[in-house]
Scaffold this motif. Structure first.
Motif, PDB file in Angstrom:
ATOM      1  N   ALA A  54      41.101  42.396  51.809  1.00 22.77           N
ATOM      2  CA  ALA A  54      40.813  42.399  50.373  1.00 22.77           C
ATOM      3  C   ALA A  54      39.903  43.583  50.063  1.00 22.77           C
ATOM      4  N   THR A  55      39.859  43.959  48.796  1.00 18.02           N
ATOM      5  CA  THR A  55      38.909  44.990  48.356  1.00 18.02           C
ATOM      6  C   THR A  55      37.982  44.352  47.319  1.00 18.02           C
ATOM      7  N   GLY A  56      37.303  45.159  46.508  1.00 20.31           N
ATOM      8  CA  GLY A  56      36.301  44.603  45.578  1.00 20.31           C
ATOM      9  C   GLY A  56      34.949  44.559  46.268  1.00 20.31           C
ATOM     10  N   SER A  57      33.952  43.987  45.589  1.00 24.25           N
ATOM     11  CA  SER A  57      32.585  43.972  46.147  1.00 24.25           C
ATOM     12  C   SER A  57      32.399  42.913  47.214  1.00 24.25           C
ATOM     13  N   THR A  58      33.069  41.780  47.052  1.00 18.64           N
ATOM     14  CA  THR A  58      32.777  40.621  47.898  1.00 18.64           C
ATOM     15  C   THR A  58      32.886  40.895  49.396  1.00 18.64           C
ATOM     16  N   PRO A  59      33.934  41.570  49.880  1.00 14.98           N
ATOM     17  CA  PRO A  59      34.053  41.712  51.336  1.00 14.98           C
ATOM     18  C   PRO A  59      33.122  42.744  51.953  1.00 14.98           C
TER      19      PRO A  59
ATOM     20  N   LEU B 124      45.931  43.459  50.055  1.00 13.49           N
ATOM     21  CA  LEU B 124      46.459  42.452  49.134  1.00 13.49           C
ATOM     22  C   LEU B 124      47.116  43.053  47.904  1.00 13.49           C
ATOM     23  N   ASP B 125      46.518  44.142  47.422  1.00 13.18           N
ATOM     24  CA  ASP B 125      46.930  44.607  46.092  1.00 13.18           C
ATOM     25  C   ASP B 125      46.530  46.061  45.883  1.00 13.18           C
ATOM     26  N   GLU B 126      46.997  46.608  44.781  1.00 16.16           N
ATOM     27  CA  GLU B 126      46.690  48.002  44.444  1.00 16.16           C
ATOM     28  C   GLU B 126      46.866  48.187  42.946  1.00 16.16           C
TER      29      GLU B 126
ATOM     30  N   GLY C 149      39.615  32.923  38.428  1.00 13.70           N
ATOM     31  CA  GLY C 149      40.340  32.146  39.434  1.00 13.70           C
ATOM     32  C   GLY C 149      41.472  32.900  40.119  1.00 13.70           C
ATOM     33  N   HIS C 150      41.601  34.201  39.825  1.00 14.89           N
ATOM     34  CA  HIS C 150      42.715  34.912  40.473  1.00 14.89           C
ATOM     35  C   HIS C 150      42.450  35.133  41.964  1.00 14.89           C
ATOM     36  N   ILE C 151      43.522  35.190  42.742  1.00 19.71           N
ATOM     37  CA  ILE C 151      43.446  35.668  44.123  1.00 19.71           C
ATOM     38  C   ILE C 151      44.413  36.844  44.216  1.00 19.71           C
ATOM     39  N   ALA C 152      44.027  37.870  44.986  1.00 20.80           N
ATOM     40  CA  ALA C 152      44.658  39.188  44.852  1.00 20.80           C
ATOM     41  C   ALA C 152      44.670  39.472  43.348  1.00 20.80           C
ATOM     42  N   PHE C 153      45.783  39.940  42.786  1.00 14.99           N
ATOM     43  CA  PHE C 153      45.796  40.109  41.325  1.00 14.99           C
ATOM     44  C   PHE C 153      46.738  39.088  40.696  1.00 14.99           C
TER      45      PHE C 153
ATOM     46  N   ALA D 289      28.584  34.199  38.805  1.00 18.63           N
ATOM     47  CA  ALA D 289      29.749  34.480  37.954  1.00 18.63           C
ATOM     48  C   ALA D 289      31.022  33.828  38.517  1.00 18.63           C
ATOM     49  N   LYS D 290      30.987  33.456  39.803  1.00 17.43           N
ATOM     50  CA  LYS D 290      32.178  32.857  40.431  1.00 17.43           C
ATOM     51  C   LYS D 290      32.117  31.325  40.455  1.00 17.43           C
ATOM     52  N   ALA D 291      30.993  30.751  40.019  1.00 19.32           N
ATOM     53  CA  ALA D 291      30.778  29.308  40.204  1.00 19.32           C
ATOM     54  C   ALA D 291      31.863  28.451  39.546  1.00 19.32           C
TER      55      ALA D 291
HETATM   56  C1  F6R Z   1      40.885  42.682  45.547  1.00 19.50           C
HETATM   57  C2  F6R Z   1      41.345  41.365  45.132  1.00 19.50           C
HETATM   58  C3  F6R Z   1      40.673  40.635  44.015  1.00 19.50           C
HETATM   59  C4  F6R Z   1      39.173  40.475  44.242  1.00 19.50           C
HETATM   60  C5  F6R Z   1      38.542  39.721  43.080  1.00 19.50           C
HETATM   61  C6  F6R Z   1      37.041  39.640  43.231  1.00 19.50           C
HETATM   62  O1  F6R Z   1      41.691  43.162  46.616  1.00 19.50           O
HETATM   63  O2  F6R Z   1      42.283  40.893  45.676  1.00 19.50           O
HETATM   64  O3  F6R Z   1      41.258  39.363  43.885  1.00 19.50           O
HETATM   65  O4  F6R Z   1      38.955  39.786  45.433  1.00 19.50           O
HETATM   66  O5  F6R Z   1      38.838  40.359  41.875  1.00 19.50           O
HETATM   67  O6  F6R Z   1      36.498  40.923  43.134  1.00 19.50           O
HETATM   68  P1  F6R Z   1      34.996  41.204  43.539  1.00 19.50           P
HETATM   69  O7  F6R Z   1      34.884  40.958  44.988  1.00 19.50           O
HETATM   70  O8  F6R Z   1      34.776  42.662  43.211  1.00 19.50           O
HETATM   71  O9  F6R Z   1      34.164  40.288  42.733  1.00 19.50           O
END
Ligand code: F6R
Length: 253
Positions: free
Chosen positions: A33-38, A64-66, A135-139, A199-201
């Motif tokens: 995955a990308t984004g901040s969380t990992p 996962l996505d692009e 609630g999305h996973i990937a996009f 923000a994810k709660a």
């Molecule tokens: C990114 C992805 C998205 C992020 C989600 C959370 O590859 O699949 O589902 O995991 O948008 O993003 P962050 O981690 O930036 O809060």
């Protein structure tokens, strides 16, 4: 679902990296995955590579996505992000890091090719996921079919606003993305979802304790038989049964 609650994002990163390590040692196919969380997880994996000699040389990886409609080399493309955050700092073969095209002329064909590459690789052994505030996973945005496959998707305004922090302005956030489908993700043998921050709660509560619903795509993980959810206290704050999850976790520690 196994639910683990830790105090900080760094503790979660170490925990996740420890779970991923045996897969790396077996030369697994990793779902990234990308984004901040990992980021803390990737930092911990890089440390294991540098300090403990953990080798990724036999692994391959699928993103996962692009984003769709930006240059692959744009600094915010997920192709660039995963190289910056992880793969340039470990010994995985760059050619073994697969991602969806950000500019495919025929997105349907691109999606079909990606799915067959994943299949040829034997499927994903361990999939790392974040979760969107919606609630999305990937996009896979709310209302995505729970059996959807890899495809081009329109991003929701909430996702565009949330991801604007990575760009100079909200106008620059691509409006579309290529994403693995929910059905595709559910074929991973093991899934590790990380959520941190208040923000994810709400999304975390809906994923774990809410009904199975395309309104919360992450609730589809209730259908998978090997899912670990790693949360910090803030992301866990909306859960009704939080004391129970902590008790079970403490029992097995
Ligand atoms: C990114 C992805 C998205 C992020 C989600 C959370 O590859 O699949 O589902 O995991 O948008 O993003 P962050 O981690 O930036 O809060």
């Amino acid at each position: 679902m196994e639910i683990f609650i830790r105090r900080t994002a760094n503790e979660i990163g170490d925990f996740a990296a420890n779970m991923i390590e045996p897969f790396v040692k077996q030369g697994a196919t990793l779902g990234l995955a990308t984004g901040s969380t990992p980021s803390p997880t990737y930092q911990a994996l890089i440390r294991k590579h540098r300090e403990e000699g953990l080798s990724f040389a036999d692994c391959d990886a699928f993103l996962l996505d692009e984003y769709y409609g930006i240059d692959q080399h744009h600094e915010q493309s997920y192709w660039s992000t995963i190289r910056r955050e992880l793969t340039a700092s470990i010994d995985i073969d760059d050619a073994a890091v697969h991602s969806l095209s950000s500019s495919a002329a025929d997105p349907e064909q691109e999606a079909a090719t990606y799915e067959s590459m994943m299949k040829d690789a034997g499927g994903v052994d361990i999939q790392l996921l974040g979760i969107g505030a919606n609630g999305h996973i990937a996009f896979n945005e709310p209302t995505s079919s729970l059996s959807s496959r890899t495809r081009l998707i329109d991003l929701r305004p909430r996702t565009i606003a949330d991801n604007a922090r990575f760009f100079d302005s909200e106008d620059e956030v691509p409006r579309q993305a290529m994403t693995q489908g929910i059905g595709t993700i559910l074929e991973a043998k093991k899934i590790l979802l990380i959520a941190t921050g208040a923000a994810k709660a709400e999304a975390v509560q809906a994923m774990i304790e809410g009904p199975l619903s395309s309104f919360c795509p992450a609730s589809s993980l209730q259908m998978h038989n090997d899912v670990c959810i790693l949360l910090d206290e803030a992301a866990a704050s909306g859960l009704g049964d939080v004391e129970f999850y902590k008790e079970i976790d403490a029992y097995w520690r």
